[in-house]
Design an enzyme around this catalytic site. Structure first.
Site, mmCIF file in Angstrom:
data_model
loop_
_atom_site.group_PDB
_atom_site.id
_atom_site.type_symbol
_atom_site.label_atom_id
_atom_site.label_comp_id
_atom_site.label_asym_id
_atom_site.label_seq_id
_atom_site.Cartn_x
_atom_site.Cartn_y
_atom_site.Cartn_z
ATOM 1 N N ILE A 38 -10.568 36.887 -15.427
ATOM 2 C CA ILE A 38 -9.503 36.480 -16.343
ATOM 3 C C ILE A 38 -9.495 34.961 -16.430
ATOM 4 O O ILE A 38 -9.518 34.271 -15.410
ATOM 5 C CB ILE A 38 -8.142 36.994 -15.849
ATOM 6 C CG1 ILE A 38 -8.128 38.525 -15.817
ATOM 7 C CG2 ILE A 38 -7.011 36.482 -16.737
ATOM 8 C CD1 ILE A 38 -6.898 39.105 -15.154
ATOM 9 N N ALA A 39 -9.507 34.421 -17.650
ATOM 10 C CA ALA A 39 -9.481 32.974 -17.902
ATOM 11 C C ALA A 39 -10.759 32.269 -17.462
ATOM 12 O O ALA A 39 -10.744 31.071 -17.178
ATOM 13 C CB ALA A 39 -8.259 32.329 -17.253
ATOM 14 N N ALA A 40 -11.875 32.992 -17.442
ATOM 15 C CA ALA A 40 -13.151 32.363 -17.092
ATOM 16 C C ALA A 40 -13.716 31.537 -18.246
ATOM 17 O O ALA A 40 -14.554 30.665 -18.034
ATOM 18 C CB ALA A 40 -14.159 33.424 -16.677
ATOM 19 N N GLN A 46 -5.674 51.553 -18.033
ATOM 20 C CA GLN A 46 -7.131 51.548 -17.947
ATOM 21 C C GLN A 46 -7.762 52.607 -18.843
ATOM 22 O O GLN A 46 -8.827 52.388 -19.419
ATOM 23 C CB GLN A 46 -7.578 51.747 -16.505
ATOM 24 C CG GLN A 46 -7.369 50.538 -15.620
ATOM 25 C CD GLN A 46 -8.027 49.274 -16.146
ATOM 26 O OE1 GLN A 46 -7.468 48.194 -16.028
ATOM 27 N NE2 GLN A 46 -9.205 49.385 -16.733
ATOM 28 N N GLU A 89 -16.804 40.976 -25.953
ATOM 29 C CA GLU A 89 -16.000 40.318 -24.919
ATOM 30 C C GLU A 89 -15.563 41.390 -23.915
ATOM 31 O O GLU A 89 -14.612 42.110 -24.136
ATOM 32 C CB GLU A 89 -14.790 39.627 -25.545
ATOM 33 C CG GLU A 89 -14.037 38.748 -24.572
ATOM 34 C CD GLU A 89 -12.865 38.031 -25.229
ATOM 35 O OE1 GLU A 89 -12.160 37.299 -24.518
ATOM 36 O OE2 GLU A 89 -12.655 38.215 -26.447
ATOM 37 N N LYS A 135 -2.472 27.299 -17.661
ATOM 38 C CA LYS A 135 -2.467 26.363 -18.780
ATOM 39 C C LYS A 135 -2.275 27.073 -20.115
ATOM 40 O O LYS A 135 -1.551 26.583 -20.992
ATOM 41 C CB LYS A 135 -3.785 25.572 -18.801
ATOM 42 C CG LYS A 135 -3.825 24.484 -19.850
ATOM 43 C CD LYS A 135 -5.109 23.672 -19.742
ATOM 44 C CE LYS A 135 -5.150 22.562 -20.781
ATOM 45 N NZ LYS A 135 -6.411 21.770 -20.676
ATOM 46 N N GLU A 167 0.811 37.402 -18.511
ATOM 47 C CA GLU A 167 0.040 37.026 -17.327
ATOM 48 C C GLU A 167 0.828 36.211 -16.312
ATOM 49 O O GLU A 167 0.262 35.754 -15.316
ATOM 50 C CB GLU A 167 -1.208 36.234 -17.762
ATOM 51 C CG GLU A 167 -2.163 37.050 -18.611
ATOM 52 C CD GLU A 167 -3.317 36.231 -19.168
ATOM 53 O OE1 GLU A 167 -4.331 36.833 -19.554
ATOM 54 O OE2 GLU A 167 -3.203 34.983 -19.224
ATOM 55 N N ASP A 225 -14.849 22.886 -17.368
ATOM 56 C CA ASP A 225 -14.371 23.255 -18.703
ATOM 57 C C ASP A 225 -15.372 22.813 -19.772
ATOM 58 O O ASP A 225 -15.912 21.708 -19.717
ATOM 59 C CB ASP A 225 -13.015 22.604 -18.979
ATOM 60 C CG ASP A 225 -11.911 23.196 -18.113
ATOM 61 O OD1 ASP A 225 -12.058 24.356 -17.702
ATOM 62 O OD2 ASP A 225 -10.912 22.493 -17.852
#
EC number: 2.7.1.74
Length: 265
Positions: free
Chosen positions: A33-35, A100, A130, A194, A200, A244
């Site tokens: 998550i958020a990679a 799921q 994705e 961020k 989340e 980033d």
């Protein structure tokens, strides 16, 4: 580095001829998550007319509505006032199995959507997904089972249903390669905080660490046992995205070049 293998064509898809099936490459972009998956797919979409992106159907799991055509239609859960993603994080033991199951179903539907006319005319067509139906099972559902949020009966049913469903559509949803966006759980937590998605807010570092471990054993160390033959030898490109790259043009060019080499070598 081995090239993505061609899928076995077990039966003609309604909207694809055999020549196109042989040319088409299906690649999944995996990561915590958020990679940085959403950032990368936007770059890929802009880079080539021969590349098509299928984003994660998060809008179907919650009450988010976007301007994208594929997200305008309300899902069944939204029509009934449900926000499955929020419900999962609020009461994981109650909603983990439901979420799921629906997440996997929505991914299968996305992968079975008709190919665009533009991509059908491409000489080297590529679809980037994705995440995939495989990370649904081997990362997220598995983690929920091991954490006690999916019980043994639910886990057995989920695995049986998942295997049956994928076997029914094997030739249409088999992947030719996987791109793993590798980053630390700490960096994912920074990015997650961020971007500030309401659903989340309750995610903690331990949860991200557990997901990181799952990704590592599956895609980096390759020690995880998998049940699908095509996954056992599938080509995997590992990209370090701990730094980033959203506003870093040099890093973006490097990532694109690595992906192009992965597709053609």
């Amino acid at each position: 580095m081995s090239a993505p293998a061609k899928r076995r064509c077990r039966g003609p898809a309604a909207d694809l001829d055999s020549s196109f099936q042989k040319r088409l490459r299906k690649i999944s972009i995996e990561g915590n998550i958020a990679a940085g998956k959403s950032t990368l797919v936007r770059l890929l979409e802009k880079h080539s007319d021969e590349w098509e992106v299928i984003p994660e159907p998060i809008a179907k799991w919650c009450n988010i509505q976007t301007s994208e055509d594929e997200c305008k239609e309300l899902s069944t859960s939204q029509k009934s006032g449900g926000n499955l993603l929020q419900m999962l994080y609020d009461k994981p033991t109650r909603w983990a199995y439901t979420f799921q199951t629906y997440a996997c179903l929505s991914r299968v539907r996305a992968q079975l959507k008709p190919i665009s006319a533009k991509l059908h005319e491409a000489e080297h067509p590529v679809q980037f997904f994705e995440r995939s139906v495989y990370s649904d099972r081997y990362v997220f559902a598995s983690n929920l089972f091991e954490s006690g949020n999916i019980n043994e009966t639910e886990w057995a049913i989920y695995q049986d249903w998942h295997s049956w469903l994928l076997n029914q559509f094997q030739s249409e949803i088999e992947l030719d390669g996987i791109i793993y966006l590798r980053t630390t759980p700490q960096k994912c937590m920074e990015r997650l905080q961020k971007r500030g998605r309401k659903e989340e807010e309750g995610i903690d570092l331990e949860y991200l660490e557990n997901l990181h471990y799952k990704h590592e054993t599956w895609l980096y160390e390759k020690t995880m046992r998998v049940d699908f033959e095509n996954l056992k030898e599938i080509p995997i490109l590992v990209l370090d995205v701990n730094e980033d790259f959203k506003n870093d043009k040099i890093k973006q060019e490097y990532l694109i070049d690595e992906i192009k080499s992965f597709l053609t070598s």
